[in-house]
Design a protein around this motif. Structure first.
Motif, PDB file in Angstrom:
ATOM      1  N   VAL A 144     -10.571   5.570  -9.189  1.00 55.41           N
ATOM      2  CA  VAL A 144      -9.137   5.284  -9.224  1.00 55.41           C
ATOM      3  C   VAL A 144      -8.488   5.718  -7.924  1.00 55.41           C
ATOM      4  N   TRP A 145      -7.335   5.107  -7.592  1.00 55.89           N
ATOM      5  CA  TRP A 145      -6.554   5.537  -6.435  1.00 55.89           C
ATOM      6  C   TRP A 145      -5.175   4.894  -6.512  1.00 55.89           C
ATOM      7  N   GLY A 146      -4.222   5.501  -5.814  1.00 58.56           N
ATOM      8  CA  GLY A 146      -2.852   4.986  -5.799  1.00 58.56           C
ATOM      9  C   GLY A 146      -1.858   5.978  -6.370  1.00 58.56           C
ATOM     10  N   ASP A 147      -0.813   5.460  -7.024  1.00 65.43           N
ATOM     11  CA  ASP A 147       0.273   6.271  -7.557  1.00 65.43           C
ATOM     12  C   ASP A 147      -0.187   7.070  -8.776  1.00 65.43           C
ATOM     13  N   ASN A 175       0.828  -1.201   0.000  1.00 68.39           N
ATOM     14  CA  ASN A 175       0.000   0.000   0.000  1.00 68.39           C
ATOM     15  C   ASN A 175       0.866   1.256   0.000  1.00 68.39           C
ATOM     16  N   GLN A 176       2.037   1.175  -0.575  1.00 68.48           N
ATOM     17  CA  GLN A 176       3.010   2.269  -0.544  1.00 68.48           C
ATOM     18  C   GLN A 176       2.447   3.594  -1.061  1.00 68.48           C
ATOM     19  N   TYR A 177       1.584   3.541  -2.065  1.00 70.91           N
ATOM     20  CA  TYR A 177       1.024   4.757  -2.664  1.00 70.91           C
ATOM     21  C   TYR A 177      -0.474   4.898  -2.393  1.00 70.91           C
ATOM     22  N   GLY A 178      -0.985   4.144  -1.426  1.00 68.08           N
ATOM     23  CA  GLY A 178      -2.405   4.214  -1.127  1.00 68.08           C
ATOM     24  C   GLY A 178      -3.255   3.368  -2.051  1.00 68.08           C
ATOM     25  N   GLN A 179      -2.652   2.385  -2.734  1.00 64.36           N
ATOM     26  CA  GLN A 179      -3.378   1.592  -3.716  1.00 64.36           C
ATOM     27  C   GLN A 179      -4.417   0.642  -3.121  1.00 64.36           C
ATOM     28  N   LEU A 180      -4.493   0.572  -1.787  1.00 62.32           N
ATOM     29  CA  LEU A 180      -5.539  -0.236  -1.151  1.00 62.32           C
ATOM     30  C   LEU A 180      -6.748   0.602  -0.729  1.00 62.32           C
ATOM     31  N   GLY A 181      -6.717   1.902  -1.007  1.00 60.18           N
ATOM     32  CA  GLY A 181      -7.887   2.744  -0.802  1.00 60.18           C
ATOM     33  C   GLY A 181      -8.297   2.960   0.636  1.00 60.18           C
ATOM     34  N   GLN A 182      -7.339   2.943   1.564  1.00 56.67           N
ATOM     35  CA  GLN A 182      -7.645   3.081   2.988  1.00 56.67           C
ATOM     36  C   GLN A 182      -7.337   4.466   3.544  1.00 56.67           C
ATOM     37  N   PRO A 191      -0.619  16.741 -10.742  1.00 52.76           N
ATOM     38  CA  PRO A 191       0.832  16.501 -10.738  1.00 52.76           C
ATOM     39  C   PRO A 191       1.160  15.049 -10.385  1.00 52.76           C
ATOM     40  N   GLU A 192       2.296  14.555 -10.904  1.00 52.88           N
ATOM     41  CA  GLU A 192       2.685  13.170 -10.683  1.00 52.88           C
ATOM     42  C   GLU A 192       2.892  12.829  -9.215  1.00 52.88           C
ATOM     43  N   SER A 193       3.193  13.807  -8.406  1.00 51.34           N
ATOM     44  CA  SER A 193       3.428  13.550  -6.982  1.00 51.34           C
ATOM     45  C   SER A 193       2.139  13.529  -6.167  1.00 51.34           C
ATOM     46  N   SER A 194       0.991  13.732  -6.831  1.00 51.88           N
ATOM     47  CA  SER A 194      -0.292  13.814  -6.128  1.00 51.88           C
ATOM     48  C   SER A 194      -0.947  12.448  -6.025  1.00 51.88           C
ATOM     49  N   ASN A 195      -0.351  11.557  -5.249  1.00 52.57           N
ATOM     50  CA  ASN A 195      -0.922  10.233  -5.069  1.00 52.57           C
ATOM     51  C   ASN A 195      -2.256  10.333  -4.340  1.00 52.57           C
ATOM     52  N   VAL A 196      -3.139   9.387  -4.598  1.00 51.50           N
ATOM     53  CA  VAL A 196      -4.488   9.389  -4.025  1.00 51.50           C
ATOM     54  C   VAL A 196      -4.682   8.090  -3.251  1.00 51.50           C
ATOM     55  N   SER A 197      -4.988   8.180  -1.962  1.00 53.87           N
ATOM     56  CA  SER A 197      -5.111   6.971  -1.135  1.00 53.87           C
ATOM     57  C   SER A 197      -6.557   6.582  -0.831  1.00 53.87           C
ATOM     58  N   SER A 198      -7.522   7.247  -1.468  1.00 50.96           N
ATOM     59  CA  SER A 198      -8.938   6.892  -1.342  1.00 50.96           C
ATOM     60  C   SER A 198      -9.566   6.892  -2.732  1.00 50.96           C
ATOM     61  N   PRO A 199     -10.572   6.056  -2.978  1.00 51.41           N
ATOM     62  CA  PRO A 199     -11.204   6.042  -4.295  1.00 51.41           C
ATOM     63  C   PRO A 199     -11.682   7.420  -4.713  1.00 51.41           C
ATOM     64  N   THR A 200     -11.306   7.823  -5.936  1.00 50.96           N
ATOM     65  CA  THR A 200     -11.663   9.121  -6.495  1.00 50.96           C
ATOM     66  C   THR A 200     -12.289   8.901  -7.865  1.00 50.96           C
ATOM     67  N   GLN A 201     -13.407   9.538  -8.121  1.00 52.78           N
ATOM     68  CA  GLN A 201     -14.155   9.279  -9.346  1.00 52.78           C
ATOM     69  C   GLN A 201     -13.561   9.958 -10.565  1.00 52.78           C
ATOM     70  N   ILE A 202     -13.497   9.227 -11.672  1.00 55.60           N
ATOM     71  CA  ILE A 202     -13.195   9.780 -12.987  1.00 55.60           C
ATOM     72  C   ILE A 202     -14.526  10.284 -13.538  1.00 55.60           C
ATOM     73  N   PRO A 203     -14.582  11.458 -14.171  1.00 55.18           N
ATOM     74  CA  PRO A 203     -15.862  11.953 -14.686  1.00 55.18           C
ATOM     75  C   PRO A 203     -16.541  10.962 -15.634  1.00 55.18           C
ATOM     76  N   GLY A 204     -17.850  10.913 -15.569  1.00 51.17           N
ATOM     77  CA  GLY A 204     -18.632  10.064 -16.457  1.00 51.17           C
ATOM     78  C   GLY A 204     -19.361   8.957 -15.714  1.00 51.17           C
ATOM     79  N   THR A 205     -20.396   8.401 -16.380  1.00 53.57           N
ATOM     80  CA  THR A 205     -21.190   7.339 -15.768  1.00 53.57           C
ATOM     81  C   THR A 205     -21.473   6.194 -16.737  1.00 53.57           C
ATOM     82  N   THR A 206     -20.691   6.091 -17.812  1.00 55.27           N
ATOM     83  CA  THR A 206     -20.950   5.035 -18.799  1.00 55.27           C
ATOM     84  C   THR A 206     -19.715   4.170 -19.041  1.00 55.27           C
TER      85      THR A 206
END
Length: 196
Positions: free
Chosen positions: A138-141, A93-100, A152-167
């Motif tokens: 999406v989440w992680g590195d 989970n180094q980059y938050g890829q487990l969404g916790q 920015p590439e250094s902006s890792n995300v450790s919680s699920p974040t939505q990509i725009p769209g619903t299809t």
């Protein structure tokens, strides 16, 4: 363990498995839930086999839990959706890829928030998952733009974040740095490294 009463106006009923066949207008069936187990073996660095340890396994060992429906496999972490729509992750989970919302490793399955997940994919250092409403998360590195969040590439995300769209319908990582996703209209979308 459950009982259903099914009424038919007339005629016969045969289930898809072919092991029940009756003629009449009303029947009661006993239903036994199907349990789907998950087994893992091999490299277990960071607890990627979900055994609450980091011991290598040379034979299949059951991952705790049942009713697993889909599995996302990466080199060092896993994600999996259960039949009840819950999403679970374990391993590195180094980059938050487990969404916790942290970067602590987990050697046993831990639930990722929400309960309407349909499928997941474990990228090399990140994770992607679809919900039943067609949204993509999406989440992680964030390196090489692989999260598709225009950050920015250094902006890792450790919680699920939505990509725009619903299809959105399917998502997969072609290697460590690129993502391909399809939509219900048949269009294909991609983001990440474009160095070649």
């Amino acid at each position: 363990g459950e009982t259903y009463h099914i009424s038919y106006p007339s005629g016969a009923f045969t289930n898809t498995g072919g092991d029940v066949s009756y003629v009449g207008t009303a029947y009661t069936f006993g239903v036994k839930p199907q349990f789907t187990s998950l087994f893992a073996w091999g490299y277990n660095g960071y607890g990627g086999l979900g055994q609450n340890n980091t011991t290598q396994r040379s034979s299949p060992t059951q991952v705790p839990g049942d009713n697993w429906a889909t599995l996302g496999v990466s080199y060092q972490h896993m994600t999996a959706v259960k039949a009840d729509g819950t999403l679970w992750g374990w391993g590195r989970n180094q980059y938050g890829q487990l969404g916790q919302n942290n970067t602590a490793d987990y050697s046993s399955p831990i639930q990722i928030p929400a309960t309407t997940w349909s499928t997941s994919f474990a990228g090399y250092l990140n994770s992607y998952a679809l919900k039943t409403d067609g949204t993509l998360w999406v989440w992680g590195d964030a390196g090489n733009g692989r999260l598709g969040l225009n950050q920015p590439e250094s902006s890792n995300v450790s919680s699920p974040t939505q990509i725009p769209g619903t299809t959105w319908t399917t998502a997969f990582d072609t290697d460590q740095n690129r993502v391909l996703v399809t939509k219900t209209d048949g269009t294909l979308w991609t983001w990440g490294s474009n160095n070649d």
